[in-house]
Design a protein around this motif. Sequence first.
Motif, PDB file in Angstrom:
ATOM      1  N   THR A  89       1.028  -1.209   0.031  1.00 38.19           N
ATOM      2  CA  THR A  89      -0.075   0.010  -0.003  1.00 38.19           C
ATOM      3  C   THR A  89       0.773   1.278  -0.017  1.00 38.19           C
ATOM      4  N   LEU A  90       0.899   1.957  -1.182  1.00 32.52           N
ATOM      5  CA  LEU A  90       1.709   3.090  -1.227  1.00 32.52           C
ATOM      6  C   LEU A  90       0.716   4.374  -1.039  1.00 32.52           C
ATOM      7  N   ALA A  91       0.924   5.100   0.081  1.00 31.86           N
ATOM      8  CA  ALA A  91       0.209   6.231   0.512  1.00 31.86           C
ATOM      9  C   ALA A  91       0.504   7.368  -0.209  1.00 31.86           C
ATOM     10  N   VAL A  92      -0.217   8.101  -1.269  1.00 30.97           N
ATOM     11  CA  VAL A  92       0.072   9.307  -2.095  1.00 30.97           C
ATOM     12  C   VAL A  92      -0.648  10.531  -1.184  1.00 30.97           C
ATOM     13  N   LEU A 137      -1.942   3.636  -3.758  1.00 29.03           N
ATOM     14  CA  LEU A 137      -1.649   2.551  -4.836  1.00 29.03           C
ATOM     15  C   LEU A 137      -1.599   1.314  -4.227  1.00 29.03           C
ATOM     16  N   GLU A 138      -2.411   0.239  -4.586  1.00 27.48           N
ATOM     17  CA  GLU A 138      -2.638  -0.869  -4.046  1.00 27.48           C
ATOM     18  C   GLU A 138      -1.931  -1.936  -4.953  1.00 27.48           C
ATOM     19  N   ALA A 235       2.739  -4.316   3.155  1.00 29.22           N
ATOM     20  CA  ALA A 235       3.843  -3.289   3.511  1.00 29.22           C
ATOM     21  C   ALA A 235       3.515  -1.781   2.949  1.00 29.22           C
ATOM     22  N   VAL A 236       3.859  -0.813   3.668  1.00 26.94           N
ATOM     23  CA  VAL A 236       3.624   0.609   3.407  1.00 26.94           C
ATOM     24  C   VAL A 236       4.617   1.306   2.780  1.00 26.94           C
ATOM     25  N   MET A 237       4.510   2.362   1.763  1.00 21.38           N
ATOM     26  CA  MET A 237       5.440   3.028   1.280  1.00 21.38           C
ATOM     27  C   MET A 237       4.673   4.518   1.160  1.00 21.38           C
ATOM     28  N   GLY A 238       5.374   5.339   0.744  1.00 28.90           N
ATOM     29  CA  GLY A 238       4.964   6.727   0.522  1.00 28.90           C
ATOM     30  C   GLY A 238       5.453   7.604  -0.784  1.00 28.90           C
ATOM     31  N   HIS A 276      13.104   7.055   2.189  1.00 26.47           N
ATOM     32  CA  HIS A 276      11.829   6.842   1.790  1.00 26.47           C
ATOM     33  C   HIS A 276      11.573   5.703   2.705  1.00 26.47           C
ATOM     34  N   LEU A 277      10.156   5.927   3.175  1.00 24.20           N
ATOM     35  CA  LEU A 277       9.492   5.043   4.039  1.00 24.20           C
ATOM     36  C   LEU A 277       9.333   3.690   3.457  1.00 24.20           C
ATOM     37  N   ILE A 278       9.557   2.423   4.409  1.00 28.36           N
ATOM     38  CA  ILE A 278       9.025   1.386   4.072  1.00 28.36           C
ATOM     39  C   ILE A 278       8.952   0.914   5.502  1.00 28.36           C
ATOM     40  N   ALA A 279       7.541   0.447   5.682  1.00 30.33           N
ATOM     41  CA  ALA A 279       6.940   0.083   7.101  1.00 30.33           C
ATOM     42  C   ALA A 279       6.299  -1.441   6.954  1.00 30.33           C
TER      43      ALA A 279
END
Length: 388
Positions: A89-92, A137-138, A235-238, A276-279
């Motif tokens: 899941t990439l949070a925009v 973005l999924e 996982a989460v990115m941004g 850059h974020l990865i969680a």
Amino acid sequence: MSQGPYDLAVVGAGIVGLAHALAARRLGKRVIVLDREAANVGASIRNFGFVTVTGQERGAQWCRALRSRDVWDELAGPAGIANLHSGLTLAVQTEEGLAVVESFLATEMGADCRLLDPDTALARYPHLNPEALQGVLESPHERRVEARQAIARLTHWLAEALGVTFAFGVNVRAVDPPRVETSAGPVEAGAIAICPGSDATGPFAERLADYGLSKCKLHMLRAAPLPGTYRQTAAVMGDLSLVRYPGYADLAEAADLTERLEAEPSAGHALAHGIHLIAVQSADGSLVLGDSHAYADAPDPFQPAEVDDAILNVARATLALDDVRVTERWTGVYAACAGRENLIDRPRPDVRQVVITSGTGMSTAFALAEESVGELFDRDPSASPLPV
């Protein structure tokens, strides 16, 4: 240590070396893996365990990630490796980021991915921070393993189930197939795969200098399990990932996003540290957060608090986190090379040096090793099933 004869000797027991051992065993080859350390303590256990497909460089690298993901799926059950969650899941949080995502979805890399509106996204992923959220973005393609456990279990499975010989605490001094000189005596092997990771020393190391390799140091953190029902299913990115991962960053729309992020104090500060974020979330509920990127020929061993604080600030801006208690901090170092994702060096017909130069070992090593082993034995390992 058995002296052989072996069909393949692998130098290096990180994920790239283990992937070579697996690929050779698919072809029925007898394999020994040699490593100078007493156990795996390198970059292969100092990462998220995030098998990343979406965002990999378009073309061969993206295809390698898909193939490597499939190999992880194939061996996870037999090797006892848990997939902790799937997908991305990439949070925009910017309009410019939305433009990048929309452009990405129009490419072949966007297959099976979709853009969720904020309300739909928050209903599905309540652990995301709703502030400024423009969409998500999924992707269904990713996997997540616990790297420290996964590498150990993969090693054990290769040894116990597939018959790979391992020799840890052994230095390789010279390679001249069919003879490998080691600190534990000579080993006989018809072919050699050297997988040195970030360590550009050892046999044929002088050839690696021609590639202009450097090193990348990264920071990572583990946060204590969160109270309540916080649970990530992916996982989460941004936005920062959209200007770092080449599958997004090489799109024309990424230039506007980069300009905006650089102009914002918080995002600009993060970019200056390569953050850059990865969680990702572990089975015990703790979060693994990162990461930063600092490039040097000889990275220093220090971990400035400023970088860790910047990672946490990005995490708080992207995730619905209140108090975050850090329980563990570490650095990792991997080989890096501007404009190159990986390399297969060919010192002689029966020797390969294989280095992943983009920090994508967990995501692409299995496929890259199949290419390397396929060259050595003139057969495609991917066409053969697991030998179990």
